[in-house]
Design a protein around this motif. Structure first.
Motif, mmCIF file in Angstrom:
data_model
loop_
_atom_site.group_PDB
_atom_site.id
_atom_site.type_symbol
_atom_site.label_atom_id
_atom_site.label_comp_id
_atom_site.label_asym_id
_atom_site.label_seq_id
_atom_site.Cartn_x
_atom_site.Cartn_y
_atom_site.Cartn_z
ATOM 1 N N GLY A 1 0.797 -1.220 0.000
ATOM 2 C CA GLY A 1 0.000 0.000 0.000
ATOM 3 C C GLY A 1 0.831 1.272 0.000
ATOM 4 N N TYR A 2 1.943 1.242 0.726
ATOM 5 C CA TYR A 2 2.763 2.456 0.850
ATOM 6 C C TYR A 2 3.223 2.981 -0.490
ATOM 7 C CZ TYR A 2 2.946 1.725 5.815
ATOM 8 O OH TYR A 2 2.598 1.584 7.120
ATOM 9 N N LEU A 3 3.632 2.010 -1.318
ATOM 10 C CA LEU A 3 4.123 2.341 -2.638
ATOM 11 C C LEU A 3 3.148 3.272 -3.350
ATOM 12 C CD1 LEU A 3 6.530 1.056 -4.251
ATOM 13 C CD2 LEU A 3 4.802 -0.354 -5.371
ATOM 14 N N PHE A 4 1.889 2.863 -3.313
ATOM 15 C CA PHE A 4 0.889 3.604 -4.064
ATOM 16 C C PHE A 4 0.379 4.815 -3.313
ATOM 17 C CE2 PHE A 4 0.921 -0.469 -6.028
ATOM 18 C CZ PHE A 4 0.845 -0.141 -7.373
ATOM 19 N N VAL A 5 0.286 4.681 -1.999
ATOM 20 C CA VAL A 5 -0.389 5.755 -1.286
ATOM 21 C C VAL A 5 0.520 6.971 -1.143
ATOM 22 C CG1 VAL A 5 0.008 5.510 1.187
ATOM 23 C CG2 VAL A 5 -2.310 5.808 0.293
ATOM 24 N N LEU A 6 1.826 6.760 -1.075
ATOM 25 C CA LEU A 6 2.729 7.918 -1.032
ATOM 26 C C LEU A 6 2.610 8.710 -2.317
ATOM 27 C CD1 LEU A 6 5.977 6.742 0.744
ATOM 28 C CD2 LEU A 6 4.321 8.487 1.440
ATOM 29 N N ILE A 7 2.559 7.965 -3.420
ATOM 30 C CA ILE A 7 2.384 8.644 -4.703
ATOM 31 C C ILE A 7 1.001 9.282 -4.778
ATOM 32 C CG2 ILE A 7 2.231 8.279 -7.195
ATOM 33 C CD1 ILE A 7 4.520 6.205 -6.795
ATOM 34 N N GLY B 1 2.231 9.647 -13.303
ATOM 35 C CA GLY B 1 2.552 8.381 -13.961
ATOM 36 C C GLY B 1 3.537 8.577 -15.103
ATOM 37 N N VAL B 2 3.261 9.582 -15.934
ATOM 38 C CA VAL B 2 4.129 9.859 -17.084
ATOM 39 C C VAL B 2 5.506 10.325 -16.605
ATOM 40 C CG1 VAL B 2 4.458 11.399 -19.058
ATOM 41 C CG2 VAL B 2 2.213 10.354 -18.634
ATOM 42 N N THR B 3 5.502 11.225 -15.630
ATOM 43 C CA THR B 3 6.765 11.727 -15.091
ATOM 44 C C THR B 3 7.615 10.584 -14.551
ATOM 45 O OG1 THR B 3 5.535 13.666 -14.377
ATOM 46 C CG2 THR B 3 7.758 13.416 -13.511
ATOM 47 N N GLN C 1 7.561 7.361 -15.313
ATOM 48 C CA GLN C 1 8.073 6.457 -16.335
ATOM 49 C C GLN C 1 9.225 7.086 -17.119
ATOM 50 O OE1 GLN C 1 7.047 3.798 -14.983
ATOM 51 N NE2 GLN C 1 6.638 2.763 -16.924
ATOM 52 N N ILE C 2 9.091 8.365 -17.445
ATOM 53 C CA ILE C 2 10.165 9.027 -18.178
ATOM 54 C C ILE C 2 11.383 9.185 -17.267
ATOM 55 C CG2 ILE C 2 10.844 11.163 -19.332
ATOM 56 C CD1 ILE C 2 8.080 11.319 -20.509
ATOM 57 N N GLY C 3 11.129 9.485 -15.998
ATOM 58 C CA GLY C 3 12.213 9.594 -15.026
ATOM 59 C C GLY C 3 12.986 8.286 -14.913
ATOM 60 N N ARG C 4 12.259 7.197 -14.886
ATOM 61 C CA ARG C 4 12.911 5.889 -14.798
ATOM 62 C C ARG C 4 13.749 5.602 -16.025
ATOM 63 N NH1 ARG C 4 10.194 1.756 -11.214
ATOM 64 N NH2 ARG C 4 8.795 3.043 -9.974
ATOM 65 N N LEU C 5 13.233 6.016 -17.149
ATOM 66 C CA LEU C 5 13.938 5.782 -18.404
ATOM 67 C C LEU C 5 15.312 6.458 -18.363
ATOM 68 C CD1 LEU C 5 13.722 4.743 -21.385
ATOM 69 C CD2 LEU C 5 12.823 6.994 -21.957
ATOM 70 N N TYR C 6 15.339 7.695 -17.892
ATOM 71 C CA TYR C 6 16.585 8.450 -17.915
ATOM 72 C C TYR C 6 17.450 8.218 -16.682
ATOM 73 C CZ TYR C 6 15.317 11.009 -22.090
ATOM 74 O OH TYR C 6 15.008 11.323 -23.379
ATOM 75 N N LEU C 7 16.843 8.093 -15.545
ATOM 76 C CA LEU C 7 17.621 8.079 -14.305
ATOM 77 C C LEU C 7 17.703 6.692 -13.673
ATOM 78 C CD1 LEU C 7 16.189 11.362 -12.742
ATOM 79 C CD2 LEU C 7 18.335 11.089 -13.986
ATOM 80 N N GLY C 8 17.037 5.735 -14.249
ATOM 81 C CA GLY C 8 17.095 4.381 -13.703
ATOM 82 C C GLY C 8 15.959 4.123 -12.727
ATOM 83 N N GLU C 9 15.783 2.873 -12.356
ATOM 84 C CA GLU C 9 14.637 2.431 -11.564
ATOM 85 C C GLU C 9 14.431 3.218 -10.272
ATOM 86 O OE1 GLU C 9 12.047 0.135 -11.852
ATOM 87 O OE2 GLU C 9 12.617 0.422 -13.937
ATOM 88 N N SER C 10 15.488 3.367 -9.472
ATOM 89 C CA SER C 10 15.274 3.976 -8.154
ATOM 90 C C SER C 10 15.358 5.495 -8.204
ATOM 91 C CB SER C 10 16.279 3.426 -7.147
ATOM 92 O OG SER C 10 17.566 3.450 -7.696
ATOM 93 N N LEU C 11 16.335 6.018 -8.922
ATOM 94 C CA LEU C 11 16.514 7.469 -8.969
ATOM 95 C C LEU C 11 15.361 8.144 -9.717
ATOM 96 C CD1 LEU C 11 18.704 9.157 -7.734
ATOM 97 C CD2 LEU C 11 19.846 9.262 -9.959
ATOM 98 N N LEU D 1 12.310 8.029 -9.401
ATOM 99 C CA LEU D 1 11.210 8.539 -8.578
ATOM 100 C C LEU D 1 11.445 9.987 -8.135
ATOM 101 C CD1 LEU D 1 10.402 5.378 -6.442
ATOM 102 C CD2 LEU D 1 8.910 6.489 -8.108
ATOM 103 N N ILE D 2 12.718 10.423 -8.201
ATOM 104 C CA ILE D 2 13.021 11.813 -7.848
ATOM 105 C C ILE D 2 12.246 12.784 -8.709
ATOM 106 C CG2 ILE D 2 14.847 13.573 -8.058
ATOM 107 C CD1 ILE D 2 16.756 11.660 -6.880
ATOM 108 N N THR D 3 12.045 12.404 -9.970
ATOM 109 C CA THR D 3 11.350 13.324 -10.870
ATOM 110 C C THR D 3 9.951 13.654 -10.355
ATOM 111 O OG1 THR D 3 10.706 11.398 -12.144
ATOM 112 C CG2 THR D 3 12.560 12.694 -12.979
ATOM 113 N N ILE D 4 9.327 12.700 -9.653
ATOM 114 C CA ILE D 4 7.990 12.965 -9.094
ATOM 115 C C ILE D 4 8.068 14.113 -8.095
ATOM 116 C CG2 ILE D 4 6.120 12.027 -7.696
ATOM 117 C CD1 ILE D 4 6.635 9.350 -8.898
#
Ligand SMILES: Nc1ncnc2c1ncn2[C@@H]1O[C@H](COP(=O)(O)OP(=O)(O)OP(=O)(O)O)[C@@H](O)[C@H]1O
Ligand SMILES: [Mg+2]
Lengths: 299, 233
Positions: A230-236, A260-262, A264-274, A276-279
């Protein structure tokens, strides 16, 4: 490409577009989780800390309906959505409403307490193992050229849009929906018109929970279930709610898609974990320029 | 119709009403006058079930309603138009009126909306506007219109002329007389002493949570002592 001194990989426009599209599908689920949160915030003026936990419970319900009874996760909606509504209604009426004595700061703590109890219950009863619902069609889909979209993604988008639209109509055109909007802004006026405010609080909580139950069905074919899911989704979803404007339905939908778009694009450029910073970055930027979120305040 | 006997009420430890008794008869227009903080709105909200009196009895049509839930009181046709209007600011004029019949007279909604806009043509022009964007006078009309949507048997009006221009105050009192002439019982809480006494059958004066003067409106109007000491005229 170069961004703040970090050199970014360069991708073709197709790849970026492809990420954006899969972000739309992910964002639709965020929107649905945020919808419940924003409704509860708009009416009860509280942040429901138990929201993610309720999503987790609903995902377990979908999982067990599938693993024990063989119910398809989408079909399970017919059970978990009404079930979620009743559970949310009863939870608000019997626990949250009763312990709070109408004080918002106590309601906040109560929802936190409820979430801790329910999560530990899940840990105890279901263990920390990840579980997956398997459907025969989870890799079928359509090829859009730039991106291959699986049916569960399409179902998530269509389902979220339909539910948001249905809820919007419910709030506009039914007496109960109007009563919810009335209670959100003018409780005493509502009481004097014979609206049972406590009932409306519980109905709102029930609908918010039904939204996460629907989200749980839509998520089941693509996401694993575990007690902290739940945390995963609820924080977002919190981010989406603030971004879209606290209490705004359209804001939740648009905010969900933007995030959602931010992501996915963030993951594309910055990798899986980093990625999420774009959010957080987008979040801070929008709040700098529009402190009330994209769609201000209106229920 | 409404019979209040020795009601004591307040907020937690703050006692506001120290034993109030009054009556409103079938089809009667009764005024309750009193200065700021006397406890008039406190009385109304105890009648409407927003608060529960500490002691005493409130009877409506012979049935005890002290401490009964507000929606059941609405069911019985005892409708309050509160001080400060309390319209739903985030909803249109139409939706506000619709919610007036949330609990009572719901099947007659369409007919009653027509009737309300006939009384307040100005609301018709603002039908799809958010109530929060109406002027104070228009909001007051909306609040009364919303109350009428429930087909009240007894209407409580809490300071309906508050914040209205002199012309609108005149209109307001004309309307109150008209509603009364149609047979509606009205409990009018006001600070506008002269106009209230002109339209009312009987009146009460409340001071510090107690009824200090009561009688036919005409008598109160001509009572020199009262005019000087209580009504400041
Ligand atoms: N919600 C509340 N909590 C605590 N005290 C209150 C509350 N509402 C009113 N009071 C107090 O009760 C007393 C009576 O208030 P009330 O509103 O009944 O007066 P009123 O006669 O309606 O005055 P006005 O003409 O100004 O509307 C006041 O001293 C007020 O401060
Ligand atoms: Mg008052």
């Amino acid at each position: 490409m170069d961004f703040l001194g970090i050199s970014l990989p360069s991708y073709s426009l197709e790849t970026v577009f492809g990420s954006a599209i899969s972000g739309v599908f992910l964002g639709a689920i965020y929107a649905l989780v945020a919808l419940g949160l924003t409704l509860i915030y708009g009416v009860l003026h509280i942040i429901n800390f138990a929201h993610g936990t309720l999503l987790m419970l609903a995902m377990y319900a979908v999982f067990f309906l599938w693993s024990v009874f063989g119910v398809d996760p989408y079909l399970a909606m017919l059970i978990v959505v009404p079930g979620g509504y009743l559970f949310g209604y009863a939870l608000q009426r019997s626990v949250i409403g009763r312990t709070s004595h109408g004080r918002d700061e106590i309601i906040l703590l109560t929802t936190l307490g409820v979430s801790i109890v329910l999560e530990n219950f899940a840990l105890f009863a279901f263990s920390a193992n990840e579980r997956n619902v398997q459907v025969p069609y989870d890799f079928d889909g359509i090829d859009l050229g730039v991106v291959y979209i699986v049916w569960p993604q399409i179902a998530a988008l269509v389902g979220s849009l339909l539910i948001t639209a249905a809820l919007w109509c419910f709030m506009r055109f039914t007496d109960t929906g109007k009563a919810i909007r009335a209670v959100a802004k003018e409780r005493q006026g509502a009481r004097l018109m014979g609206i049972n405010v406590e009932h409306i609080f519980a109905v709102s909580f029930g609908i918010g929970t039904a939204c996460v139950a629907a989200a749980a069905s839509l998520l089941a074919p693509t996401y694993a279930v575990f007690p902290q899911v739940g945390y995963l989704f609820v924080l977002i979803a919190f981010t989406v709610v603030v971004l879209g404007g606290m209490g705004s339905f359209v804001g939740a939908l648009v905010g969900g898609l933007v995030i959602g778009v931010t992501e996915q694009i963030g993951r594309l450029y910055l990798g899986e974990s980093l990625g999420l910073i774009t959010i957080s970055a987008i979040f801070i930027l929008i709040l700098l320029f529009r402190p009330t979120g994209l769609f201000g305040q209106r229920l | 119709m409404l019979e209040i006997v020795e009601v004591k009420a307040g907020y937690g430890h703050a006692k506001v009403l120290h034993g109030v008794s009054l009556k409103v008869g079938e089809g009667e227009l009764v005024a309750l006058l009193g200065s700021n903080g006397a406890g008039k709105s406190t009385l109304n909200n105890n009648i409407s079930g927003i608060y529960k009196p500490f002691a005493g009895s409130i009877r409506f049509d012979g049935a005890e309603i002290a401490g009964v839930r507000s929606e059941e009181i609405v069911d019985r046709g005892l409708i309050q138009v509160p001080e400060g209007r309390r319209v739903f600011p985030n909803m249109s004029v139409r939706e506000n009126l619709e919610l007036g019949s949330y609990r009572r007279a719901t099947p007659n909604r369409a007919r009653n909306i027509d009737r309300v806009v006939e009384i307040f043509p100005r609301l018709k022009e603002r039908f799809d506007q958010y109530a929060g964007t109406l002027s104070g006078g228009e909001q007051q009309m909306l609040a009364i219109g919303r109350g009428l949507m429930a087909e009240p048997r007894l209407l409580i009006l809490d300071e309906p002329s508050l914040g209205l221009s002199p012309l609108l105050v005149e209109e307001m009192f004309a309307l109150i007389q008209k509603l009364r002439a149609e047979g509606l019982a009205i409990f009018l809480v006001e600070q506008n002493v002269v106009q209230s006494l002109e339209v009312a059958d009987r009146a009460y004066v409340m001071e510090n949570g107690l009824i200090t003067v009561e009688g036919p409106a005409q008598d109160l109007m001509h009572d020199e002592e009262l005019r000087r000491s209580y009504l400041g005229m």
